[in-house]
Structure formats: C-alpha cells, structure tokens
Design an enzyme around this catalytic site. Structure first.
Site, PDB file in Angstrom:
ATOM      1  N   SER A   1      57.624 -57.110 -16.213  1.00  0.00           N
ATOM      2  CA  SER A   1      57.898 -55.788 -17.344  1.00  0.00           C
ATOM      3  C   SER A   1      59.421 -54.861 -16.822  1.00  0.00           C
ATOM      4  O   SER A   1      59.781 -54.064 -17.440  1.00  0.00           O
ATOM      5  CB  SER A   1      56.500 -55.216 -17.426  1.00  0.00           C
ATOM      6  OG  SER A   1      56.231 -55.931 -18.832  1.00  0.00           O
TER       7      SER A   1
ATOM      8  N   ASP B   1      54.538 -54.225 -34.648  1.00  0.00           N
ATOM      9  CA  ASP B   1      54.096 -54.813 -33.501  1.00  0.00           C
ATOM     10  C   ASP B   1      52.919 -54.435 -33.923  1.00  0.00           C
ATOM     11  O   ASP B   1      52.022 -54.496 -34.086  1.00  0.00           O
ATOM     12  CB  ASP B   1      54.593 -53.600 -32.479  1.00  0.00           C
ATOM     13  CG  ASP B   1      53.205 -54.457 -30.827  1.00  0.00           C
ATOM     14  OD1 ASP B   1      52.679 -55.208 -31.246  1.00  0.00           O
ATOM     15  OD2 ASP B   1      53.244 -54.054 -30.244  1.00  0.00           O
TER      16      ASP B   1
ATOM     17  N   ASP C   1      50.134 -59.840 -27.093  1.00  0.00           N
ATOM     18  CA  ASP C   1      49.811 -58.541 -25.745  1.00  0.00           C
ATOM     19  C   ASP C   1      47.843 -58.334 -25.731  1.00  0.00           C
ATOM     20  O   ASP C   1      47.148 -57.785 -26.475  1.00  0.00           O
ATOM     21  CB  ASP C   1      49.940 -57.134 -26.073  1.00  0.00           C
ATOM     22  CG  ASP C   1      51.337 -56.793 -25.526  1.00  0.00           C
ATOM     23  OD1 ASP C   1      51.963 -57.673 -25.017  1.00  0.00           O
ATOM     24  OD2 ASP C   1      51.820 -56.554 -26.795  1.00  0.00           O
TER      25      ASP C   1
END
Lengths: 642, 95
Positions: free
Chosen positions: A315, A339, A354
């Site tokens: 990330s 999201d 995720d």
C-alpha cells in the site's frame, strides 16, 4: 649478356642495401621513442611506491574506514632464488600455509624485478620480533610495514561502502580499458563493491615511481627519476553514523532494508540492508569456510536489499497512484466513491476484496482512502486509469527506473506495462495479454510491480519536496589531505509536471495516516508533524478461508513497509523501511520510522522515544486500520521478488 | 603460393626473433652473394661450400645471440665487449 647480368646484379645488391637502410631508418627514426624506452628498460628498473588509499568519513567527519599498519614479509624477484629454501627457513619462525605459498608463487610469476612480492601478511608482533631477530638467516627477505584497509564498523556499512580486496586479472582487465592499469601492482588492493568500487579512481591516488639505474647484474647504481606517490582523496559522505547505527539496531535480526534521505539535497542519511557481512573478511581473500557460510546462508547476507533487490511495495504505492489519478484528471481530491468492501470489474462476478474490512468504508474520498488504506478505492481507481495511464504517472516518480545513485549494480525494479507482459510471457498465449485484473492488482502495489527500498524513499522524497525530484547520492564532498575541499557534490534535480496543490493534498492525506489512519500507533506524543504510509505486501496468494497450510512458514509472511517524512511543512528527512516477511507494515516497520524520526529531528535517545510502543498493535478486522490490505489478490506474487 | 611464402617469411623471422624485413633481406643478400662469388671464382664449388658453411655458422651465431635472455647477455656484457674488440683486432692483424 655479361654486361646485363652485371647490371642486374648491381641493381639487386643496391636495391637490397637501400631496403636495409630504409628499414633501419624506419626503426631508428620512426620508432625512436619505443626503442629508447626498451633501451632504458635494459639498464633501469622501476620501484613502485604505493599511495595511501583515501578514506570515507560521515557527514560529521567520523571515519567510516581506516588504513591500519600491517606488517608483512616479502621479497624482490631479483633476489629470489629458490622458494623451497626460503620457505623452509621462514617456517622455523612463522607458519606458512599452502595458500600463502600458492599466492606467493602466483604473484612472483607476474611481478617485475623490483615489485616487492608479499610472502605473508598480517604478522603478529611476536612474529615480527622473531623474524627481525633472525633476519640475518634470510637477508633477501624484507620485513616491512604497509597500510591496509580496515572497516571499524564491521557489517554496518557492508552494503553501502562495500570493501576492497586483492586485485585480480579481471580487475586489471577492466581497469586497463580506462588506461589506468599502470597505476596498480599485482599484489595491490582495489575497490570491489559499493562505494569503494564506485569511487575507486578518487580513493586510489597515483602510484609513485622511482626509476633506478642498474648495472649488468641488476644492482642499483643510481637514480634516474623519482615521482612521489599521490595519496587518494578523502570522501565525505552524506551518511549519518548515528542514524545508520540506529537503523541497523532497529532492524534487529530481521531481514530488510532502511533508506533515509535528506530531501533538501538528496543525500543518503542511512542505508542499511540486513543481514550484512563483515567486509574485513574479504580484504586478503575470504577463507573457504567463511565464504561457504555466506554463500549458503538462506538469509542471503551478500544481497543488498536496499538498492539491488526489489519487492512489491504494497500500500505504500497508493499515494503515487493517487497523485497519478489527480494529475491525469481522473478524479478530484475530495470526490467520494462508495466502498462496499470489494470491487468487481464490470461484466465480471469476481470480487476483489478487502479481507480485513469486509464491510467496506462506505463513502470515501482519496484523503481518507490513503489514511485507512482502502483497497477498494484504489482497485477502482486502477481499473479506471488502466495500465497505460498508471505507467505514465508512476514513472514520473522514478519507479521502475534506476535512481542513478552513486553505488554500482542498482536494480531498476519493475513498473509493468502491456509491452513488458507481452515480452515476459511471450511463449504463453494466455498469460501474455494484459488483463484489467492486472491493473487492479497493480493499483494497490501488488501484482507484477516491485521496487527497491531506495526507489521508494526517492519517490517519497519527491512528495516531501512538492514535486521536486533530487537524485539521491552518497557523496557530500571530496577533501584534500589537508582537509580543504577539492570538490563539492553538485545536486541534480528536476520538477515534476504535477501541480503543487496535488502534492500539498497528498501530504495532508499522508499526515492523516499518522493522526487517524493505519499509522496512528506511532503518532502518540509526537513533537513534530509526521506524514507516512504503511504497506503490507503479500508474498504468496491467499485462497478463500485463509492461507494454504503449505505457506505457513515465516518465509511466506507478508513484507512490511513504511514510508514517511517529517516535519510535514519543511521536511528534513524521508525514510523508507522494508522488513522482509515482517508482517504488517504498521506493526513491524512503522515503529522503526518513529524512532529514527525522533532521533534525527529531536536528537532523542532511542530508549526515551520508545514511549509510543505501547500503542503499536497489529491491525485486525475490528480496527479501522486496513493495512493487511492485499489479501484479496489472487495472482501469485512471489515471482515478483528478486 | 603467396600465402606459403608469407608463412615461410614469418617462420624464418620468428625463428631468429628479429625484424622480418631485415632478416629476409640479409638472407637474400647473403645467398645472392654466394652465387655471385661462385660465378666470379669460375664456378669453384669448394669455395662455395666453404663460404656457405661460414654463412650458416654466422646465422647460427646470430640465432643464438638474438635468442639469449637480455639479463644473461647483460651479465656477460663486459667480457663479450672485450672479446668482440679482440676479434676486430684479429681481423686487422691476422687475416
């Protein structure tokens, strides 16, 4: 008939003599200098005097390399008669190994009459005393002192400064291409690695030559000329010994690398790769056992992880992705995206998830997506940008290209592209086409892309500098023997075409990482402003329900990254920490960054600045921290590491 | 044919360790002079053989001296120099 034969004979004889005269004239006039030198060589010998090698000092003037006195015994080839006689006499007083004898014979074979050939080096005081007392038994053997490289910090600078070692035929060949091979003797030392290799010509100095006149039996009868040796220059580095030691200590027994840069000038403040090795072992040739240990060590201590090895950035890649999207106008800084905890490519039912934030973050803008490290946000961004645009933006930060740092064998990392994949998988008709899923995984720092810790630090320094890219370097200045400055390093920089406002926005977003995001564990009690980004790069792909059992060992644990700079307004230092198989970036790498920042900015003692340690926790699904954000990748990524 | 001649020239010059133009010219001159002398002495074969032997001997000496290690030659340089002076004197007074 007779007359014509006489004429022909005359022509033949005169012609032959004219040919001889012409040839003699050519040799003696046209080749005058060559034969003069050969003639001088017949009645003279050259005695070489070695220059003292220049040393390295850190930014505060501390010696990082020393030249120590070493005692040795040697012999001039002109005095040499029989090796067995000499060895048997010497062995009464000093131990000579088979290797010593072999090295001596090799050197002797390639040396000139007045090149002192070393029989044994590094004599102890007792050996020197004994040999001196009995020197009358072997008068042709000299006992002498000479300077020799010594690395006082052992492995601390093994991957930056490197080491010197005895010159080999291939070294002489390489040096010969630059026309400098006359500046070396057969038993000389040469920089083999790191800065010792890169700055060889500066450190080396110039060899001194005393040309002596000799009689027919080789005895010295006079001096023809004497050119003194010129010692090598001292090189002042940008490295900070205190910070380097701290970085080395903080990495502990982990494998990994730390690179710290001064963003004002691109100077490298710390450059650590662990494990390292003791460069002193290499100076006179490493013994077989030590070499086997180093070569076979599974932790690869000879591998420079800071600049010669690249890894998926995880990330820590997201700020650069964000800036790319802003620069290319694909999104506004505060545009919100929903999201839900996963992303699906239109027309596909596959969900890129995720896994540590299954419920998603809801409506989220770029600043918050950076702070909490939302994968879904960047999955979507990467998909919409596509690999061509990603390449266009990311390459501006120097990722996938050598930074040009002054250390040999830098790795360029890999910024993947459609062309690259086509070449890489040319024989595989299914693999060779770039797929939208490839872009999606690249967007969160996984997939095919991988970069060196040095590249990540350099790219971060560009953000810290609001778009000004300054080439990283170790050289601070070159000093004369008296300490005066011979040359200063000239900074090389350029400005990125990305608006300054975008950088200011990204700096704020990265500051939010520390104040309310994945790096908040290291934000406790901060006395300065700090901006950063964590990264957890997956080493092997995961499957539904968790990792396969066969990937249970530490070797398959995620790589932990953290990039940071501080203070945010006027950055003094940029740090990239990479812990190989360290786990979560915010847990394994972030604390290292905080301690180094405290040390450098506040001058704080390491143990005093450890008060924030209690706040460091491993992120889990219950936290907003989403640092283990790459667990949804299905592409095996272990092949990207090299 | 020409490559074979080139090979022969190279072989001869390498044999003597000398400049090939000089050694080949010398050889041609010497051999040519043998024939001139043979012709001038009314084809006296014994004279030809005698001078030919001296010629071969001189080239053998040339070969040996040219191939001596320079350091060895240096070691006997002084006596060799005196000997060569004596030889010159011998040519004047004895021949």
């Amino acid at each position: 008939m007779n007359k014509s034969r006489i004429t022909a004979t005359n022509i033949f004889v005169i012609g032959a003599f004219i040919l001889l005269v012409c040839r003699y004239g050519y040799l003696q006039l046209a080749n005058y200098s060559q034969f003069l030198q050969q003639s001088i060589n017949n009645y003279s010998s050259t005695v070489s005097t070695l220059p003292t090698r220049g040393t390295f000092i850190d930014r505060n003037g501390l010696s990082l390399t020393n030249n120590i006195i070493s005692y040795a015994i040697g012999i001039l080839p002109k005095d040499y008669k029989n090796s067995e006689d000499i060895f048997s006499t010497l062995e009464k007083y000093v131990t000579l190994s088979a290797l010593d004898k072999k090295k001596f014979n090799n050197l002797l074979h390639n040396s000139k009459n007045y090149d002192l050939v070393i029989i044994k080096d590094d004599l102890s005081d007792k050996e020197v005393a004994t040999l001196t007392a009995h020197n009358y038994e072997f008068p042709e053997v000299s006992i002498f002192a000479r300077t020799k490289r010594y690395y006082p910090f052992d492995e601390l600078y093994s991957h930056s400064i490197g080491y010197v070692s005895r010159i080999s035929n291939s070294d002489l060949g390489k040096i010969g291409k630059n026309g400098n091979n006359l500046n070396y003797l057969r038993n000389d030392y040469v920089g083999k690695n790191g800065l010792e290799e890169y700055y060889e010509s500066t450190l080396r100095g110039t060899i001194g030559k005393k040309i002596i006149q000799t009689d027919a039996t080789g005895n010295e009868i006079g001096l023809i000329s004497n050119t003194h040796a010129i010692d090598g220059a001292t090189i002042s580095l940008t490295l900070d010994n205190g910070l380097q030691k701290l970085a080395n200590q903080l990495l502990g027994t982990n494998q990994g690398a730390i690179v710290a840069i001064d963003p004002h000038n691109g100077g490298i403040l710390a450059f650590v790769s662990k494990p390292g090795y003791n460069p002193n072992w290499f100076i006179d040739g490493i013994n077989t056992d030590d070499w086997s240990d180093l070569r076979d060590d599974p932790r690869k201590p000879l591998l420079n992880r800071a600049s010669q090895s690249s890894f998926p950035p995880g990330s820590t890649f997201k700020p650069f992705m964000g800036l790319t999207a802003l620069y290319l106008g694909y999104i506004k800084p505060y545009t919100e995206i929903y999201d839900p905890g996963y992303f699906s490519i239109p027309g596909s039912t596959h969900r890129f998830r995720d896994l540590l934030k299954l419920s998603g973050f809801g409506n989220i803008n770029m600043a918050r997506a950076i702070a909490v490290s939302s994968d879904t946000y960047f999955f979507r961004l990467a998909y919409e940008l596509g690999i061509d645009n990603i390449d266009k933006g990311i390459s501006l930060f120097g990722l996938g290209k050598k930074t040009g740092i002054d250390i040999p064998n830098e790795n360029s990392g890999l910024l993947p592209s459609k062309e690259w994949k086509e070449r890489r998988f040319a024989k595989d008709k299914y693999q060779k086409n770039w797929l939208p899923a490839d872009s999606v995984t690249v967007g969160i720092g996984q997939g095919f892309n991988h970069y060196t810790p040095l590249q990540m630090a350099y790219a971060t320094s560009i953000i810290a500098n609001d778009g000004i890219a300054i080439k990283p370097h170790f050289l601070n200045k070159i000093l004369n023997k008296d300490g005066s400055i011979k040359a200063n390093y000239t900074i090389e920089s350029h400005t990125l075409p990305i608006p300054k406002s975008d950088f200011e926005f990204m700096k704020k977003a990265m500051q939010m990482v520390i104040t309310q995001g994945t790096g908040k564990g290291i934000g406790y009690g901060l006395k300065y402003t700090l901006a950063g980004k964590s990264g957890t790069a997956q080493v092997v792909s995961s499957v539904k329900g968790g990792r396969q059992q066969k990937f249970a060992g530490k070797r398959y644990k995620d790589h932990a990254w953290f990039i940071a700079f501080a203070p945010v307004d006027k950055p003094k230092i940029v740090i990239a920490v990479f812990v190989e198989n360290g786990g979560f970036g915010s847990a394994a790498s972030a604390p290292i960054v905080r301690k180094m920042m405290d040390y450098y900015i506040l001058g704080a003692n390491v143990t005093e600045s450890a008060s924030f340690k209690k706040n460091i926790t491993t992120p889990d699904a219950s936290e907003t921290s989403n640092d283990a954000d790459n667990s949804s990748i299905e592409e095996p990524s272990d092949d990207t590491e090299n | 044919m020409i490559p074979k001649i080139k090979q022969l020239i190279h072989f001869i010059s390498s044999l003597f360790g000398l400049d090939k133009t000089i050694i080949i010219t010398l050889l041609i001159l010497c051999i040519g002079n043998l024939f001139i002398q043979y012709s001038a002495t009314d084809k006296d074969i014994s004279k030809l053989i005698n001078d030919g032997a001296y010629l071969v001997l001189s080239f053998v000496v040339l070969f040996i001296v040219a191939n001596l290690n320079i350091t060895h030659l240096k070691a006997i340089a002084t006596p060799l120099y005196i000997f060569s002076i004596l030889l010159l004197l011998g040519v004047i007074f004895l021949v």
